[in-house]
Design an enzyme around this catalytic site. Sequence first.
Site, PDB file in Angstrom:
ATOM      1  N   LYS A   1      -0.144  -0.839   0.307  1.00 37.99           N
ATOM      2  CA  LYS A   1      -0.281  -0.254   0.114  1.00 37.99           C
ATOM      3  C   LYS A   1       0.755   1.201  -0.196  1.00 37.99           C
ATOM      4  O   LYS A   1       0.460   2.065  -0.349  1.00 37.99           O
ATOM      5  CB  LYS A   1      -1.008   0.000   1.295  1.00 37.99           C
ATOM      6  CG  LYS A   1      -1.917  -1.241   1.307  1.00 37.99           C
ATOM      7  CD  LYS A   1      -3.012  -0.670   0.323  1.00 37.99           C
ATOM      8  CE  LYS A   1      -4.209  -1.986   0.365  1.00 37.99           C
ATOM      9  NZ  LYS A   1      -3.489  -3.280  -1.022  1.00 37.99           N
TER      10      LYS A   1
ATOM     11  N   GLU B   1      -6.168  14.099   7.397  1.00 42.29           N
ATOM     12  CA  GLU B   1      -6.306  13.937   6.248  1.00 42.29           C
ATOM     13  C   GLU B   1      -7.376  14.642   5.217  1.00 42.29           C
ATOM     14  O   GLU B   1      -8.625  15.092   6.345  1.00 42.29           O
ATOM     15  CB  GLU B   1      -5.723  12.663   5.674  1.00 42.29           C
ATOM     16  CG  GLU B   1      -6.940  11.677   6.784  1.00 42.29           C
ATOM     17  CD  GLU B   1      -6.815   9.944   6.160  1.00 42.29           C
ATOM     18  OE1 GLU B   1      -5.106   9.526   5.602  1.00 42.29           O
ATOM     19  OE2 GLU B   1      -7.298   8.976   6.316  1.00 42.29           O
TER      20      GLU B   1
ATOM     21  N   ASN C   1     -17.375  -4.048   3.420  1.00 36.84           N
ATOM     22  CA  ASN C   1     -16.189  -3.816   1.951  1.00 36.84           C
ATOM     23  C   ASN C   1     -16.012  -5.059   0.824  1.00 36.84           C
ATOM     24  O   ASN C   1     -15.647  -5.094   0.441  1.00 36.84           O
ATOM     25  CB  ASN C   1     -14.834  -4.040   3.204  1.00 36.84           C
ATOM     26  CG  ASN C   1     -14.643  -2.571   3.726  1.00 36.84           C
ATOM     27  OD1 ASN C   1     -14.859  -1.711   3.789  1.00 36.84           O
ATOM     28  ND2 ASN C   1     -13.937  -3.232   4.868  1.00 36.84           N
TER      29      ASN C   1
ATOM     30  N   GLU D   1      -8.321   1.429  -9.101  1.00 37.42           N
ATOM     31  CA  GLU D   1      -9.520   1.733  -8.095  1.00 37.42           C
ATOM     32  C   GLU D   1      -9.296   3.077  -7.680  1.00 37.42           C
ATOM     33  O   GLU D   1      -8.105   3.629  -6.693  1.00 37.42           O
ATOM     34  CB  GLU D   1      -9.994   0.443  -6.807  1.00 37.42           C
ATOM     35  CG  GLU D   1      -9.844  -0.842  -7.896  1.00 37.42           C
ATOM     36  CD  GLU D   1     -10.565  -1.721  -6.413  1.00 37.42           C
ATOM     37  OE1 GLU D   1     -10.756  -1.328  -5.334  1.00 37.42           O
ATOM     38  OE2 GLU D   1     -10.797  -2.676  -6.790  1.00 37.42           O
TER      39      GLU D   1
ATOM     40  N   GLU E   1      -6.735   1.663  -4.782  1.00 35.43           N
ATOM     41  CA  GLU E   1      -4.836   0.515  -4.624  1.00 35.43           C
ATOM     42  C   GLU E   1      -5.291   0.381  -6.639  1.00 35.43           C
ATOM     43  O   GLU E   1      -6.220   0.493  -7.159  1.00 35.43           O
ATOM     44  CB  GLU E   1      -5.577  -0.609  -3.941  1.00 35.43           C
ATOM     45  CG  GLU E   1      -6.819  -1.347  -4.359  1.00 35.43           C
ATOM     46  CD  GLU E   1      -6.844  -2.267  -3.001  1.00 35.43           C
ATOM     47  OE1 GLU E   1      -5.855  -2.554  -2.139  1.00 35.43           O
ATOM     48  OE2 GLU E   1      -8.301  -2.519  -2.918  1.00 35.43           O
TER      49      GLU E   1
ATOM     50  N   PHE F   1     -27.103 -11.831   6.771  1.00 33.03           N
ATOM     51  CA  PHE F   1     -25.987 -11.828   5.607  1.00 33.03           C
ATOM     52  C   PHE F   1     -25.596 -12.960   6.328  1.00 33.03           C
ATOM     53  O   PHE F   1     -24.203 -13.353   6.107  1.00 33.03           O
ATOM     54  CB  PHE F   1     -25.622 -11.089   5.379  1.00 33.03           C
ATOM     55  CG  PHE F   1     -26.310  -9.903   4.339  1.00 33.03           C
ATOM     56  CD1 PHE F   1     -26.587 -10.477   3.572  1.00 33.03           C
ATOM     57  CD2 PHE F   1     -26.549  -9.188   5.691  1.00 33.03           C
ATOM     58  CE1 PHE F   1     -27.096  -9.236   2.534  1.00 33.03           C
ATOM     59  CE2 PHE F   1     -27.502  -8.091   4.667  1.00 33.03           C
ATOM     60  CZ  PHE F   1     -28.509  -7.571   3.333  1.00 33.03           C
TER      61      PHE F   1
END
Length: 668
Positions: free
Chosen positions: A116, A200, A235, A275, A288, A348
């Site tokens: 990353k 940030e 995610n 992405e 990424e 789920f």
Amino acid sequence: MIKKILIANRGEIACRVIRTAKKMGIKTVAVYSDADANALHVRQADEAIHIGASPSSQSYLDIEKIIAAVKQSNADAVHPGYGFLSENPAFADRLEQEGIILIGPPANAMRAMGDKITSKKLAAGAGVSTVPGHMGLIVDADHAVKIAREIGYPVMIKASAGGGGKGMRIAWNDEEAREGFQASKNEAKSAFGDDRIFIEKFVSEPRHIEIQIMGDKHGDIIYLNERECSIQRRNQKVIEEAPSPFLDEKTRKAMGEQAVALARAVNYHSAGTVEFIVDGKRNFYFLEMNTRLQVEHPITEMITGLDLVELMIRIADGEALPLSQNDVKRNGWALECRLYAEDPYRNFLPSTGRLTRYNPPVATDDNNEVKIRNDGGVYEGGEISIYYDPMISKLVTWGKNRQMAIQAMQEALDSFELEGIGNNLPFLSAVMRQKRFQEGKLTTAYIAEEFPDGFHGVSPTPDEARSFAAIAAFINFKLQERAAMISGTLDNHRRIVKNEWVVSIFDQSFPLVIEVDHAGAKLEFADGEQISLESHWLPGMTICQFSVSDRSNMVVKVDVKGTSIRLRHGGIDAIAHVREPNIAALAALMPKKLPPDTSKMLLCPMPGVITAIFVKKGDEVEVGQPLAIVEAMKMENMLRSEKKSKIGEISVKVGQSLGVDETIMEFE
């Protein structure tokens, strides 16, 4: 030309690669674990080689076993699909050492994009937009304001040692930056004993949008438009579409060119995806790069007319890209729904077992208006294993525009028969019906915002409830008519089946009179409302179209069990009982059966394996204390005590497989 490909994967992606290879006249080799001995990809390939036990670490992730299978089959190349070894540079290195072609990118690109920090540095160096931020420590409130102004509001003020949302504030102006700095600092010191703070950019209204790229070994790289992947749960992408309903041409071009620039920076070839996170003002930032084929690649194929797997194979064989950037098309709109073996009514949780019915909608590719495609790796009667990803298939629709693609998807989901295991079909149908989705107002928080308390099915409107009642009455009449015919009580086509019925559905009663003819029926309800119904449903049909007044072409799943009629459409799942008026009056007096008391039991919430038990009989446990772990489909689920109690009998042992609602332990 490559003559034989070994597919180092399983399930739907293995079947997908086999399909293109056959079209190209290339032989295929499947590999399989113990659990996949009867899998669809094994049946479809020209050859199949067993590579080990069911756990992926002992089969699909074992590099040496894959290499041995390649040598045994004399395959020229390996397609890794996605997941497993697809982004493993060590695997790419081993293939190169053995002189085996990898249908994928070079190992150096995998390494660079797999880290990353390295990938973000490379992206910044290649001129790709990255999330602005100041990773150095913030000294005081004035410093916080200065940095926030440089980054641009809104900003996220974060504790360096943060986690769980502690020590985190969003600031939209100078005043909030000052207050947020001090509040985050105090909270961080209290929670972590570390009050270091950094800032940030806060991405508001975030969307997950990705760019598909394709490069050859001759230095040519192009981008194949974008995919919107914002609808996610934990995610995990659930619904994707191409193009994005949010991007304009200027942003699309900028994102595509930056994706190509990043690919050039690492000498990329083959398929890849860059992405981005995109805010509400169309500012975009690099997340990424996935150095492989993506799960959602079919929607790009639908709008471009390209076969991405074929391009990957030809590029691996040394061919140049057959098109330039100017040749890339964007025709119509495509949607993809991921069908998962998971129970939406149980938060789920994964579901395993046998597919007692698997009947996807009929695929079409020659219709100028809409197209349907289902990429699956299962079959009716097959088993959904606990060892691998819960994806069953990917249902894709294409239309000339977004509205047509959504309509096609709604009908395709309603037409998809999937029984035997819990699945997310009703949830997908529910999303397709939502006004917010249809308007394209998507963010990565969509599911959390629209279903904050989980999914509990779709509640019908009053008109829908009446339509369902009419359908149930029609089905009941047809069943009664057949029974009368079998018993010989129909004479010269003269019906003796009664016309007055009461339909109990959605906790409501609908007294009505029905008149049936060859095309359908006419119904009159007790309040005087009249409904016309058209259908060719006959006893035994599990799915059929119904036109109820102005609600045309309702595709409804029908399941008759005893005296109950189960109807499913658009995420609505209802049980109807149709009775004669006197019987309905008596039924209304019957007490409702109460569910069993399970408050003193710990039940298994999903099919899985008990991997740990933390208590023994006689232990006193507190609220939230860990009791056991159930593992299924690569998910580890911790089961905790919901109240203070004493452990009674423990019914299972570590390593034991359980079904849904089997007892794990009891409380005294």
